[in-house]
Design a protein around this motif. Structure first.
Motif, PDB file in Angstrom:
ATOM      1  N   GLY A   1     -16.816  -8.567 -32.401  1.00  0.00           N
ATOM      2  CA  GLY A   1     -18.167  -8.050 -32.247  1.00  0.00           C
ATOM      3  C   GLY A   1     -18.329  -6.745 -33.007  1.00  0.00           C
ATOM      4  N   ARG A   2     -19.269  -5.949 -32.540  1.00  0.00           N
ATOM      5  CA  ARG A   2     -19.533  -4.629 -33.138  1.00  0.00           C
ATOM      6  C   ARG A   2     -18.990  -3.589 -32.165  1.00  0.00           C
ATOM      7  N   ILE A   3     -17.828  -3.050 -32.500  1.00  0.00           N
ATOM      8  CA  ILE A   3     -17.070  -2.200 -31.575  1.00  0.00           C
ATOM      9  C   ILE A   3     -17.483  -0.737 -31.750  1.00  0.00           C
ATOM     10  N   ALA A   4     -17.946  -0.135 -30.662  1.00  0.00           N
ATOM     11  CA  ALA A   4     -18.348   1.274 -30.670  1.00  0.00           C
ATOM     12  C   ALA A   4     -17.172   2.139 -30.238  1.00  0.00           C
ATOM     13  N   PHE A   5     -17.010   3.288 -30.895  1.00  0.00           N
ATOM     14  CA  PHE A   5     -15.923   4.193 -30.530  1.00  0.00           C
ATOM     15  C   PHE A   5     -16.223   5.602 -31.030  1.00  0.00           C
ATOM     16  N   ILE A   6     -15.551   6.566 -30.424  1.00  0.00           N
ATOM     17  CA  ILE A   6     -15.553   7.955 -30.873  1.00  0.00           C
ATOM     18  C   ILE A   6     -14.198   8.240 -31.491  1.00  0.00           C
ATOM     19  N   ASP A   7     -14.187   8.940 -32.598  1.00  0.00           N
ATOM     20  CA  ASP A   7     -12.950   9.336 -33.276  1.00  0.00           C
ATOM     21  C   ASP A   7     -13.034  10.847 -33.454  1.00  0.00           C
ATOM     22  N   GLN A   8     -12.370  11.580 -32.548  1.00  0.00           N
ATOM     23  CA  GLN A   8     -12.552  13.025 -32.474  1.00  0.00           C
ATOM     24  C   GLN A   8     -11.222  13.758 -32.607  1.00  0.00           C
ATOM     25  N   GLY A   9     -11.160  14.757 -33.479  1.00  0.00           N
ATOM     26  CA  GLY A   9      -9.984  15.597 -33.604  1.00  0.00           C
ATOM     27  C   GLY A   9      -8.998  15.084 -34.633  1.00  0.00           C
ATOM     28  N   SER A  10      -7.867  15.758 -34.702  1.00  0.00           N
ATOM     29  CA  SER A  10      -6.808  15.388 -35.636  1.00  0.00           C
ATOM     30  C   SER A  10      -5.462  15.622 -34.970  1.00  0.00           C
TER      31      SER A  10
ATOM     32  N   LEU B   1     -19.487  -3.708 -22.712  1.00  0.00           N
ATOM     33  CA  LEU B   1     -19.856  -2.482 -22.013  1.00  0.00           C
ATOM     34  C   LEU B   1     -20.225  -1.394 -23.013  1.00  0.00           C
ATOM     35  N   GLY B   2     -20.916  -0.364 -22.526  1.00  0.00           N
ATOM     36  CA  GLY B   2     -21.294   0.746 -23.395  1.00  0.00           C
ATOM     37  C   GLY B   2     -22.091   0.283 -24.595  1.00  0.00           C
ATOM     38  N   ALA B   3     -21.804   0.875 -25.742  1.00  0.00           N
ATOM     39  CA  ALA B   3     -22.535   0.548 -26.971  1.00  0.00           C
ATOM     40  C   ALA B   3     -21.894  -0.581 -27.765  1.00  0.00           C
ATOM     41  N   THR B   4     -20.776  -1.141 -27.263  1.00  0.00           N
ATOM     42  CA  THR B   4     -20.127  -2.258 -27.954  1.00  0.00           C
ATOM     43  C   THR B   4     -20.878  -3.556 -27.678  1.00  0.00           C
ATOM     44  N   GLU B   5     -21.134  -4.293 -28.732  1.00  0.00           N
ATOM     45  CA  GLU B   5     -21.819  -5.578 -28.619  1.00  0.00           C
ATOM     46  C   GLU B   5     -20.814  -6.684 -28.951  1.00  0.00           C
ATOM     47  N   ALA B   6     -20.466  -7.461 -27.947  1.00  0.00           N
ATOM     48  CA  ALA B   6     -19.515  -8.546 -28.158  1.00  0.00           C
ATOM     49  C   ALA B   6     -20.157  -9.671 -28.956  1.00  0.00           C
ATOM     50  N   ALA B   7     -19.342 -10.350 -29.756  1.00  0.00           N
ATOM     51  CA  ALA B   7     -19.834 -11.517 -30.504  1.00  0.00           C
ATOM     52  C   ALA B   7     -20.234 -12.618 -29.532  1.00  0.00           C
ATOM     53  N   GLU B   8     -21.167 -13.436 -29.941  1.00  0.00           N
ATOM     54  CA  GLU B   8     -21.644 -14.535 -29.098  1.00  0.00           C
ATOM     55  C   GLU B   8     -20.473 -15.439 -28.714  1.00  0.00           C
TER      56      GLU B   8
END
Length: 322
Positions: A49-58, A96-103
């Motif tokens: 699907g369209r996977i939402a994530f945060i990528d913060q820091g190093s 869940l959240g902003a992730t949209e699973a594929a049909e």
């Protein structure tokens, strides 16, 4: 002040504030609010699907796995501090959240784990520290058992275990979801009345120690996407239904052989998972680093006590380098 000192200062500041106001949850530094979190959100599209994530820091990468029906926003305050010294990857699970699973995508814990491996591959991350809560803990255990080469350390908070997955309190949710009624009868009323959501006999009172939680913005971030369309509501219910089977059945031998350093931090006032699960997990892992108990803390205490997450994660991660 170097970055390590900044991290320690942040932990101290949160802890001091909590002591000064013991009836309230430890406060945030107010940096990662809804607009900032939404602005930083990224997406990876793949077969899941369209996977939402945060990528913060190093720095050394760490993966944060949230509970149901929350999203990665659960970890905002811990990530604010740990992101000063580590690279924090915070995905929203499928459905869940902003992730949209594929049909038609399967939403069970094994599929969620496979999605995370695909996400790490897309980000070209070979190994991660993993922090997990609630149903995210089941996914974390599958990652450690089946992909120990991808997991550097494991920090588990109140979550599923082989002896209790799903917990009895999840059964009514699963049954409502099977009848297509969970979102309509529970999520919609909580979203419509934030005070109702925080009532002692509702979502807030069951899962949070502070009666002010979940905050209005957390409710918006957790429940808003699930009500954005009939398709998203169906995915939220499909995610619950997928928890009906015990995804951890038979995992004990793999956890016993697992070389991943594993620390358990458990809230003692949890009404969802039994207290005995903490010691069960500590004994299950072959490289257990013991249990810490947090008094008067309920299921979603990591959201209320980011100071504990920061302290425990930093100690575990630094210890893994020694």
């Amino acid at each position: 002040m170097n970055r390590r000192d900044m991290l320690r200062f942040g932990v101290g500041a949160i802890a001091c504030a909590a002591i000064a106001h013991p009836a309230r949850a430890a406060p945030s530094f107010d940096r990662f609010r809804v607009p900032e979190w939404s602005r930083r959100r990224r997406f990876v599209s793949n077969g899941f699907g369209r996977i939402a994530f945060i990528d913060q820091g190093s720095g050394d990468p760490a993966l944060f796995l949230h509970g149901y029906p929350l999203s990665g926003f659960q970890w905002r305050d811990a990530v604010e501090q740990l992101g000063l010294f580590y690279r924090c990857i915070v995905p929203d699970f499928l459905g869940l959240g902003a992730t949209e699973a594929a049909e038609g995508q399967d939403l069970s814990a094994p599929s969620q784990a496979a999605m995370l491996i695909a996400l790490l591959d897309a980000l070209k991350i070979a190994r991660v520290h993993v922090v997990a809560n609630d149903s995210g803990g089941a996914v974390a255990q599958l990652l450690a058992a089946h992909h120990p080469d991808r997991v550097r350390t494991l920090l588990l908070t109140n979550c599923d275990t082989e002896r209790q997955s799903p917990p009895p309190a999840m059964r009514p949710v699963i049954e409502l979801a099977r009848n297509g009624l969970y979102v309509k009868q529970w999520i919609e009323p909580w979203y419509a009345s934030r005070d109702r959501a925080r009532a002692a006999d509702q979502f807030g009172g069951m899962c949070y120690a502070d009666p002010a939680n979940p905050t209005d913005e957390a409710i918006e971030m957790y429940f808003g996407p699930l009500l954005s369309s009939p398709a998203r509501a169906r995915q939220a219910e499909a995610h619950a239904i997928a928890q009906g089977g015990n995804a951890l059945r038979g995992i004990a031998p793999m956890l016993a052989r697992c070389p991943v350093p594993t620390r358990i931090v458990w809230g003692t006032a949890d009404t969802i998972f039994e207290p005995a699960n903490a010691d069960f997990l500590a004994q299950a892992f072959g490289n257990s680093r013991g249990v810490r108990r947090i008094e008067k803390a309920k299921l979603f205490w990591p959201e209320e006590r980011p100071d504990v997450i920061v302290e425990e994660a930093d100690a575990l991660w630094r210890g893994a380098k020694a």
